[in-house]
Design a protein around this motif. Structure first.
Motif, PDB file in Angstrom:
ATOM      1  N   PRO A 710      -7.718 -57.927  41.657  1.00 10.58           N
ATOM      2  CA  PRO A 710      -7.327 -59.111  42.188  1.00 10.58           C
ATOM      3  C   PRO A 710      -6.006 -59.740  41.092  1.00 10.58           C
ATOM      4  CG  PRO A 710      -9.403 -58.670  42.916  1.00 10.58           C
ATOM      5  CD  PRO A 710      -9.378 -57.756  41.218  1.00 10.58           C
ATOM      6  N   LYS A 711      -5.463 -60.375  42.345  1.00 10.01           N
ATOM      7  CA  LYS A 711      -4.366 -61.045  41.305  1.00 10.01           C
ATOM      8  C   LYS A 711      -4.948 -62.289  40.530  1.00 10.01           C
ATOM      9  CE  LYS A 711      -0.382 -60.048  43.221  1.00 10.01           C
ATOM     10  NZ  LYS A 711       0.224 -59.625  42.116  1.00 10.01           N
ATOM     11  N   ASP A 712      -6.161 -63.612  41.236  1.00 11.05           N
ATOM     12  CA  ASP A 712      -6.868 -64.073  40.174  1.00 11.05           C
ATOM     13  C   ASP A 712      -8.453 -63.942  39.416  1.00 11.05           C
ATOM     14  OD1 ASP A 712      -8.679 -63.269  42.291  1.00 11.05           O
ATOM     15  OD2 ASP A 712      -9.239 -64.939  42.919  1.00 11.05           O
ATOM     16  N   ARG A 713      -8.513 -62.220  39.110  1.00  9.68           N
ATOM     17  CA  ARG A 713      -9.678 -61.702  38.224  1.00  9.68           C
ATOM     18  C   ARG A 713      -9.124 -61.221  36.811  1.00  9.68           C
ATOM     19  NH1 ARG A 713     -14.208 -57.211  40.572  1.00  9.68           N
ATOM     20  NH2 ARG A 713     -15.443 -57.689  38.707  1.00  9.68           N
ATOM     21  N   CYS A 714      -9.358 -61.718  36.244  1.00  7.92           N
ATOM     22  CA  CYS A 714      -9.217 -60.766  34.521  1.00  7.92           C
ATOM     23  C   CYS A 714      -9.795 -60.277  34.486  1.00  7.92           C
ATOM     24  CB  CYS A 714      -9.174 -62.277  33.716  1.00  7.92           C
ATOM     25  SG  CYS A 714      -9.067 -62.144  32.252  1.00  7.92           S
ATOM     26  N   ARG A 754      -5.211 -62.454  28.607  1.00  8.26           N
ATOM     27  CA  ARG A 754      -3.899 -62.821  27.931  1.00  8.26           C
ATOM     28  C   ARG A 754      -4.412 -62.464  26.016  1.00  8.26           C
ATOM     29  NH1 ARG A 754      -5.046 -69.182  26.508  1.00  8.26           N
ATOM     30  NH2 ARG A 754      -2.432 -69.390  25.499  1.00  8.26           N
ATOM     31  N   LEU A 755      -3.124 -62.274  25.014  1.00 13.41           N
ATOM     32  CA  LEU A 755      -3.444 -61.840  23.973  1.00 13.41           C
ATOM     33  C   LEU A 755      -3.302 -62.607  22.969  1.00 13.41           C
ATOM     34  CD1 LEU A 755      -4.645 -58.836  22.837  1.00 13.41           C
ATOM     35  CD2 LEU A 755      -1.759 -58.697  22.765  1.00 13.41           C
ATOM     36  N   ASP A 796      -9.277 -66.447  30.166  1.00  8.73           N
ATOM     37  CA  ASP A 796      -9.844 -68.363  30.900  1.00  8.73           C
ATOM     38  C   ASP A 796     -10.548 -68.634  29.553  1.00  8.73           C
ATOM     39  OD1 ASP A 796      -8.842 -68.005  33.705  1.00  8.73           O
ATOM     40  OD2 ASP A 796     -11.491 -67.382  34.454  1.00  8.73           O
ATOM     41  N   GLY A 797     -10.041 -67.940  28.159  1.00  3.22           N
ATOM     42  CA  GLY A 797     -11.069 -68.486  27.311  1.00  3.22           C
ATOM     43  C   GLY A 797     -12.042 -68.181  26.628  1.00  3.22           C
TER      44      GLY A 797
END
Length: 815
Positions: A710-714, A754-755, A796-797
């Protein structure tokens, strides 16, 4: 007109002095300017305006002064008449930015000449004057090459470099062209050969009675001892410890080779035929007759003679020359699996392994003895290497990029060779294995490692020491259980007779060895880069028309002339010498088979992506606007391109990952399935897969391609990545823009992460399962220092996954 010749020449001289740290000789420059004036005077009536003369003068000065000095700085020799075919061969080897720069320079010169010589309207006939002048100079050079030409004696021993500098490159080039033509057209007469061989003592040619042991002869591309460069220090010996130990046990034996920085085929001719190679051309390009060389002599004694050269079969005319030398089988690039590449060349470890596998499959109790000749290639210029498999392990101080690349290439080549030697002796303890370097390497001119180490062809005081040091390469003859043989320093052409003598009493000899009864100093002369070296009581010296070593040089000169007559008679002439040496049987032609189990061009991939996009939507877009596909390459031959529909894109390969960029592709505008194929210029092609373009509103079709996060899941899971080890501050997997690249394979559901490195976010591309990123900002800084660099995947950090790269260096100690 005077200014059009003198001003560009002066600028070229200054540029050579400033950028190349090498001012041309004044006398040669004055001769060049005089000839430039002659040519400009011939062009003047035809050209449109004076600016054309300035353009011509600039081209002349750029080529015959600046480019000539550049070639001297890189290869230790001036521009030669034979550089035409050699340059075409070099273009086949170059790739990437080197090829682009070379083509741009050649294109620039061609455009400048076309603009400059465009004649006035209705005056095309006036161009016949400069044509006649040029023809007259060339014809005069050919007519006079046996005597004097522009004050240059044709038999000069001072060397091509000195001749070019003292008499000007343009005058020297005319002289060299005459010698070049003479090599092809001057066929020895029966009287000349009879005079040469008068009184020769013929050897016993009864059937050999020796023990037929297997023989392996390996050409080690560009292998030369970097430790001869005293200006530099190395963190470890560039030679494999076993290779160095074998050299020490041989008494540091070595061979004096015919050329510097290239001309491998001439080194091959010498080591296979025992004759001196020509200095003005490649012998393989000129051979027309069957010759009594090492492969043929052993073939006549019952050996199966095989040549393995994992490159294009016809490069340097090998597919024509090898059967004339007596090989029965030839295994070129088409017979090797390209499973491990160092740039454009098969890695030596793989080449040696495949040769041994082939031999193992052929072993039988009644198998004939074998002579296996192998050419290694992965230490070939420009010394590219698969850094993932073969990371830097030799570090150089002061830093020198090309020297570092060369030292590491030699380290891996000598390691692969010694592994090969051990594998051969494990199965065949009595086999003879010989290996030698074919020439010293080209190491660039900015700065020049040779000049910094006192090895300079330009400084007269350094020429003798430089010629001897740069013609000397390591050589080994490992005689089975006896180990390395000691044979001192000899010309390369002595090696085949040394190998034959190692076979023991009753072994065959080269028919040309009979001239030993006439030429007692046959091994005491070496032509190198146009210079004649002679062995005297105090070692090898350069003969340069000086009074010292006159006796040794006179004898060397007589020997050189005799060997040249012998080579021309056997290679292109009537072969009178074969009949006079009672060896007429070698005139008979023999056949050679050529293994071509693989095609000339193909591509095999393990995986690729992305495999879909939405109509009118870019995919894996790069900063330059191209849409790129990535490929994990299993094997590649030739130069395949990627084709989707009617659109094609070049394939750029770095290590095992390749990419192909389409600029504003049309196929993304057409919904449906599009075949992705590789194609080659020879018409061969193959299917890679299908790229799907979904209609903009077709969400169901998108779901059918498989689940996506999902777009909101990392999510992030690392499966593999590379490189895992790099050297601090050293480039790796270099891309066209000069930056280094890292690839990471992630799990299918990874996305929206994020990388980060050292707390700073990185720009990257995520296509399918492959994440790719270029050196940038914090990453580049981190890779410049020894330690460990952690590439962190954060959601998310929160740290979700990481890939760690080891950044290594070494303390550079005294060697």
């Amino acid at each position: 007109m005077l200014l059009a010749a003198t001003v560009p020449s002066a600028c070229a001289v200054l540029a050579a002095g400033i950028f190349l740290d090498d001012f041309p000789d004044l006398s040669g420059t004055l001769v060049n300017v005089s000839l430039f004036l002659l040519l400009l005077a011939a062009f003047k009536p035809a050209v449109r305006r004076s600016t054309s003369l300035w353009l011509l003068g600039t081209v002349f000065a750029a080529v015959f002064i600046y480019a000539n000095q550049l070639k001297i700085g890189v290869l230790g020799a001036p521009i030669l008449a034979s550089d035409g075919p050699a340059g075409l061969a070099l273009l086949k080897v170059l790739s990437g930015w080197r090829m682009a720069v070379t083509c741009l320079c050649l294109l620039g010169i061609a455009i400048a000449l076309v603009i400059a010589v465009r004649p006035r309207a209705g005056r095309f006939y006036l161009l016949t004057l400069p044509v006649l002048v040029a023809f007259g100079l060339v014809a005069g050079a050919q007519k006079l090459h046996a005597g004097l030409i522009w004050l240059i004696p044709s038999g000069a021993d001072e060397g091509n470099l000195s001749l070019s500098q003292r008499h000007g490159e343009l005058a020297f080039l005319l002289y060299d062209f005459a010698v070049f033509r003479g090599e092809s057209s001057d066929i020895p007469t029966a009287a000349q050969v009879s005079e040469l061989l008068a009184g020769v003592k013929l050897p016993d040619r009864s059937s050999p009675t020796f023990v037929k042991r297997n023989v392996y002869l390996v050409l080690l591309e560009s292998v030369w001892d970097p430790r001869a460069l005293g200006y530099y220090q190395f963190s470890r010996d560039p030679f494999d410890p076993r290779f160095r130990d074998a050299l020490v046990r041989s008494g540091d034996s070595g061979v004096l080779v015919p050329g510097f920085g290239g001309g491998t085929a001439n080194a091959e001719f010498e080591v296979l035929c025992g004759l001196s190679a020509p200095q003005v051309t490649i012998m393989f390009e000129r051979m027309r007759k069957n010759m009594p060389c090492l492969p043929r002599v052993l073939r006549e004694s019952g050996y199966l003679t095989t040549a393995s050269h994992p490159y294009d079969a016809g490069f340097w005319n090998r597919d024509h020359a090898y059967p004339l030398l007596g090989f029965k089988r030839y295994f070129p690039i088409n017979s090797f699996e390209l499973d491990d590449m160092d740039g454009a060349f098969l890695a030596d470890e793989s080449a040696f392994r495949q040769v041994l596998q082939r031999l193992s499959s052929e072993v039988a109790s009644d198998s004939p003895p074998t002579f296996n000749y192998i050419v290694s290639l992965s230490s070939h210029y420009p010394y590219d290497r698969n850094a993932d498999r073969r990371p830097d392990r030799v570090h150089v101080l002061p830093e020198s990029k090309e020297l570092s690349q060369f030292a590491n290439a030699v380290s891996y080549t000598t390691e692969a060779f010694m592994d090969f030697v051990e594998s051969v002796h494990a199965r065949d303890p009595d086999a003879i294995v010989a290996g030698f370097g074919d020439h010293a390497p080209a190491l660039g001119a900015q700065p020049d490692p040779y000049k910094l180490s006192g090895l300079s062809f330009n400084r007269k005081s350094d020429r003798e020491r430089s010629a001897i040091a740069l013609s000397l390469t390591p050589a080994l003859i490992i005689d089975g259980r006896r180990g390395p043989l000691s044979f001192g320093t000899v010309p390369l052409r002595a090696l085949p007779e040394l190998v034959l003598s190692a076979l023991g009493p009753g072994s065959p000899t080269l028919p040309t060895s009979a001239v030993d009864s006439l030429l007692s100093h046959r091994w005491d002369v070496r032509m190198f880069n146009g210079q004649m070296l002679a062995r005297s009581e105090d070692g090898w010296r350069v003969c340069a028309n000086e009074q010292s070593n006159r006796a040794a040089c006179n004898e060397a000169r007589r020997t050189r002339v005799a060997l040249d007559i012998l080579r021309r008679d056997l290679g292109r002439g009537h072969q009178y010498s074969l009949r006079m040496l009672n060896a007429a049987n070698y005139e008979r032609a023999v056949s050679m088979s050529q293994d071509r189990r693989f095609g000339d061009c193909e591509l095999r991939v393990d995986d690729w992506g992305p495999k879909s996009t939405t109509q009118n939507t870019q995919f894996n877009a790069s900063s330059d606007g191209t849409n790129s596909l990535w490929f994990r390459v299993e094997a590649r031959r030739g130069k395949p391109t990627i084709e989707i529909g009617n659109e094609q894109a070049d394939l750029t390969i770095g290590s095992t990952i390749a990419s192909s960029g389409f600029n504003d592709p049309e196929f993304v505008k057409r919904p449906g399935k599009h075949e992705v194929r590789w194609t080659c210029q020879d018409g061969s092609s193959g299917l890679i897969g299908t790229f799907t373009v979904l209609p903009a509103a077709d969400s169901q079709a998108m779901l059918a391609l498989g689940p996506t996060p999902p777009k909101d899941r990392c999510n992030a899971t690392v499966i593999d990545y590379g490189p895992k080890r790099v050297s601090a501050g050293k480039p790796f997997n270099v891309q066209p823009d000069g930056r280094s690249a890292i690839w990471i394979k992630v799990a299918p559901k990874s996305g929206n992460f994020r990388l980060v490195v050292a707390g700073e976010p990185l720009q990257f591309t995520h296509a399918g399962q492959i994440v790719s990123l270029l050196s940038q900002g914090a990453l580049e800084k981190a890779l410049s220092r020894p330690g460990q660099v952690d590439l962190e995947f954060r959601c998310d950090g929160v740290l979700a996954a990481s890939a760690s790269i080891e950044v290594s260096t070494a303390l550079i100690g005294e060697r």
